[in-house]
Design an enzyme around this catalytic site. Structure first.
Site, PDB file in Angstrom:
ATOM      1  CD  GLN A  96      -1.056  -0.914   3.628  1.00 11.36           C
ATOM      2  OE1 GLN A  96      -2.274  -1.010   3.480  1.00 11.36           O
ATOM      3  NE2 GLN A  96      -0.441  -1.350   4.709  1.00 11.36           N
TER       4      GLN A  96
ATOM      5  N   GLY B  79      -2.370 -11.873   8.170  1.00 14.26           N
ATOM      6  CA  GLY B  79      -3.109 -12.373   9.325  1.00 14.26           C
ATOM      7  C   GLY B  79      -3.906 -13.633   9.033  1.00 14.26           C
TER       8      GLY B  79
ATOM      9  CG  ASP C 289      -1.135   1.615  15.007  1.00 11.53           C
ATOM     10  OD1 ASP C 289      -1.389   1.646  16.216  1.00 11.53           O
ATOM     11  OD2 ASP C 289      -1.924   1.146  14.151  1.00 11.53           O
TER      12      ASP C 289
ATOM     13  CB  SER D 218      -6.866  -1.172   6.725  1.00 14.02           C
ATOM     14  OG  SER D 218      -6.041  -2.261   6.408  1.00 14.02           O
TER      15      SER D 218
ATOM     16  CE1 TYR E 208     -10.705   0.997  15.290  1.00 13.88           C
ATOM     17  CE2 TYR E 208      -8.346   0.894  15.659  1.00 13.88           C
ATOM     18  CZ  TYR E 208      -9.482   0.387  15.093  1.00 13.88           C
ATOM     19  OH  TYR E 208      -9.406  -0.754  14.322  1.00 13.88           O
TER      20      TYR E 208
ATOM     21  CG  ASP F 223      -6.011  -1.931  14.805  1.00 14.31           C
ATOM     22  OD1 ASP F 223      -6.858  -1.334  14.113  1.00 14.31           O
ATOM     23  OD2 ASP F 223      -5.000  -1.373  15.273  1.00 14.31           O
TER      24      ASP F 223
HETATM   25  N1  AAT Z   1      -4.532   1.167  14.763  1.00 13.96           N
HETATM   26  C1  AAT Z   1      -4.701   1.876  13.546  1.00 13.96           C
HETATM   27  C2  AAT Z   1      -5.879   1.468  12.813  1.00 13.96           C
HETATM   28  C3  AAT Z   1      -5.940   0.635  11.770  1.00 13.96           C
HETATM   29  S1  AAT Z   1      -4.528  -0.070  11.237  1.00 13.96           S
HETATM   30  C4  AAT Z   1      -4.889  -1.415  10.222  1.00 13.96           C
HETATM   31  C5  AAT Z   1      -3.615  -2.231   9.929  1.00 13.96           C
HETATM   32  O1  AAT Z   1      -4.014  -3.492   9.354  1.00 13.96           O
HETATM   33  C6  AAT Z   1      -2.630  -1.613   8.924  1.00 13.96           C
HETATM   34  O2  AAT Z   1      -1.381  -1.441   9.544  1.00 13.96           O
HETATM   35  C7  AAT Z   1      -2.555  -2.643   7.794  1.00 13.96           C
HETATM   36  O3  AAT Z   1      -1.265  -2.741   7.187  1.00 13.96           O
HETATM   37  C8  AAT Z   1      -2.943  -3.921   8.511  1.00 13.96           C
HETATM   38  N2  AAT Z   1      -3.429  -5.021   7.650  1.00 13.96           N
HETATM   39  C9  AAT Z   1      -4.204  -4.930   6.546  1.00 13.96           C
HETATM   40  N3  AAT Z   1      -4.429  -6.142   6.021  1.00 13.96           N
HETATM   41  C10 AAT Z   1      -3.793  -7.053   6.812  1.00 13.96           C
HETATM   42  C11 AAT Z   1      -3.652  -8.473   6.771  1.00 13.96           C
HETATM   43  N4  AAT Z   1      -4.226  -9.209   5.807  1.00 13.96           N
HETATM   44  N5  AAT Z   1      -2.933  -9.067   7.760  1.00 13.96           N
HETATM   45  C12 AAT Z   1      -2.345  -8.335   8.740  1.00 13.96           C
HETATM   46  N6  AAT Z   1      -2.441  -6.982   8.807  1.00 13.96           N
HETATM   47  C13 AAT Z   1      -3.153  -6.335   7.856  1.00 13.96           C
HETATM   48  C14 AAT Z   1      -7.299   0.406  11.181  1.00 13.96           C
HETATM   49  C15 AAT Z   1      -7.916   1.670  10.657  1.00 13.96           C
HETATM   50  C16 AAT Z   1      -9.365   1.551  10.273  1.00 13.96           C
HETATM   51  C17 AAT Z   1      -9.763   2.597   9.248  1.00 13.96           C
HETATM   52  C18 AAT Z   1     -11.226   2.828   9.186  1.00 13.96           C
HETATM   53  N7  AAT Z   1     -11.632   3.602   8.033  1.00 13.96           N
END
Ligand code: AAT
Length: 291
Positions: A34, A141, A89, A161, A64, A159
Site C-alpha cells: 500500500q 493475518g 502502529d 484496515s 479507537y 485491528d
Molecule cells: N490502529 C490503527 C488502525 C488501523 S490499522 C490497520 C492495519 O491493518 C494496517 O497497519 C494494515 O497494514 C494492517 N493489515 C491490513 N491487512 C492485513 C492483513 N491481511 N494481515 C495483517 N495486517 C493487515 C485500522 C484503521 C481503520 C480505518 C477505518 N476507516
C-alpha cells in the site's frame, strides 16, 4: 480537492470526504502492499494514512485503540494470551500491556513499513512494542491464524484496515472460523467492524457469519472517532462456546487507580462507556438485532 488540505476520498464512502488542513507532509512511501503517508495536521497532530485512508491521528487514536482493546479484555476474568491482527502502529499493544494478567502478546501485521513509520513518527503509539511480552510477526493475518494450534488464545483483536486492499479477507467467513478455532472455550474476539452510517450491509454480513460461528455471544459496540468516516466506528465482539461472556457487564475492570498510577493514564475508556458502547440507535438495533 482543496489545496493544502487532505481529503479522505474512497468508494467506501461515496459522496463525502472528511478533510484536514495539512501543515507539512512528513513521509511518503510505497510498500509491497500500500501507499504509506504521514502528515502534520493543523488540529489533530500527526496523521497516518494508508492508500488515502486515515488510520490514526495523534489526537483521537485513544478513542479507537482503548475501546478495541479494553472492550474484549475487560470482559473476561484473566486474559493471558492475546493475538493482535493488523495494528502495526503498536497502539493496541500499548493498551493490551496495561493488563497485568497478560503473559504473551503476539501481533501479526502484514506491512513492515507501517511498523517502521510508526516507530519513527508516532513514538507514543509505537511504545507498545517496548513491552517484553510482545512478539512481532510480519505476514498476512489470514495465513498466520490458519497455522495457530486450536485453543491457543484467550483473546484475538483484529485491528484491520477497510475491506478494500490487503484487509479484504479479514472480513470473510473463513477468517472468522480460524479465529474461533484459535480461541480457548469462552475466549473472545473483537474486530474492527465499520460504521452503522455507511456500512450496514457489511455489518449485517459479519453478524450473520459470526452468529453461525461463535456459539457464545455476538454483539456490536461502537465508539466515536472524529477522523474516521462518519465520525464513528464499530466493533464486533463475540465469544466461543464455554464459560459465558456478558460483554455488557465487564468482569475485569481497569479502574481509575490503575490507570492513574500508570505512566500513561487512560484517556477515553471507562467502565460506564464500556456498557454504553453496546447501546445502539434504533435503526441499527433493528438491522443488527441482539442475542
Ligand atoms: N490502529 C490503527 C488502525 C488501523 S490499522 C490497520 C492495519 O491493518 C494496517 O497497519 C494494515 O497494514 C494492517 N493489515 C491490513 N491487512 C492485513 C492483513 N491481511 N494481515 C495483517 N495486517 C493487515 C485500522 C484503521 C481503520 C480505518 C477505518 N476507516
Amino acid at each position: 480537492v482543496i489545496p493544502g488540505w487532505f481529503s479522505e476520498i474512497s468508494p467506501m464512502w461515496p459522496g463525502e470526504a472528511h478533510s484536514l488542513k495539512v501543515e507539512k507532509i512528513l513521509f511518503e512511501g510505497k510498500s509491497e502492499y500500500q501507499n504509506v503517508m504521514v502528515f502534520q495536521s493543523s488540529t489533530y497532530g500527526k496523521v497516518l494514512v494508508l492508500d488515502g485512508v486515515i488510520q490514526l491521528t495523534e489526537r483521537d487514536e485513544c478513542a479507537y485503540q482503548e475501546m478495541i482493546t479494553h472492550l474484549p479484555l475487560c470482559s473476561i476474568p484473566n486474559p493471558k494470551k492475546v493475538l493482535v491482527i493488523g495494528g502495526g502502529d503498536g497502539g493496541v499493544l500499548r493498551e493490551v500491556a496495561r493488563h497485568n494478567s497478560v503473559e504473551k502478546i503476539d501481533i501479526c501485521e502484514i506491512d513492515k513499513m507501517v511498523v517502521d513509520v510508526s516507530k519513527q513518527f508516532f513514538p507514543d503509539v509505537a511504545v507498545g512494542y517496548e513491552d517484553k511480552r510482545v512478539t512481532l510477526h510480519i505476514g498476512d493475518g489470514v495465513a498466520f491464524l490458519k497455522a495457530v494450534p486450536e485453543g491457543t488464545y484467550d483473546a484475538v483483536i483484529v485491528d484491520s484496515s477497510d475491506p478494500i486492499g490487503p484487509a479484504q479477507e479479514l472480513f470473510e467467513k473463513p477468517f472468522f472460523e480460524s479465529i474461533a478455532r484459535a480461541l480457548i472455550p469462552g475466549g473472545v474476539v473483537c474486530t474492527q467492524a465499520e460504521s452503522i452510517w455507511l456500512h450496514m450491509h457489511i455489518i449485517e454480513d459479519i453478524v450473520a457469519n459470526c452468529r453461525q460461528i461463535f456459539k457464545g455471544s455476538v454483539n456490536y459496540a461502537w465508539t466515536t472517532v472524529p477522523t474516521y468516516p462518519s465520525g464513528m466506528i464499530g466493533f464486533m465482539l463475540c465469544s466461543t462456546e464455554g464459560p459465558p461472556v456478558d460483554f455488557k457487564h465487564p468482569v475485569n475492570p481497569i479502574d481509575e487507580n490503575d490507570s492513574q498510577s500508570s505512566a500513561r493514564p487512560l484517556k477515553f475508556y471507562n467502565s460506564e462507556l464500556h456498557t454504553a458502547a453496546f447501546c445502539l440507535p434504533s435503526f441499527a438495533k433493528k438491522a443488527i438485532g441482539s442475542k
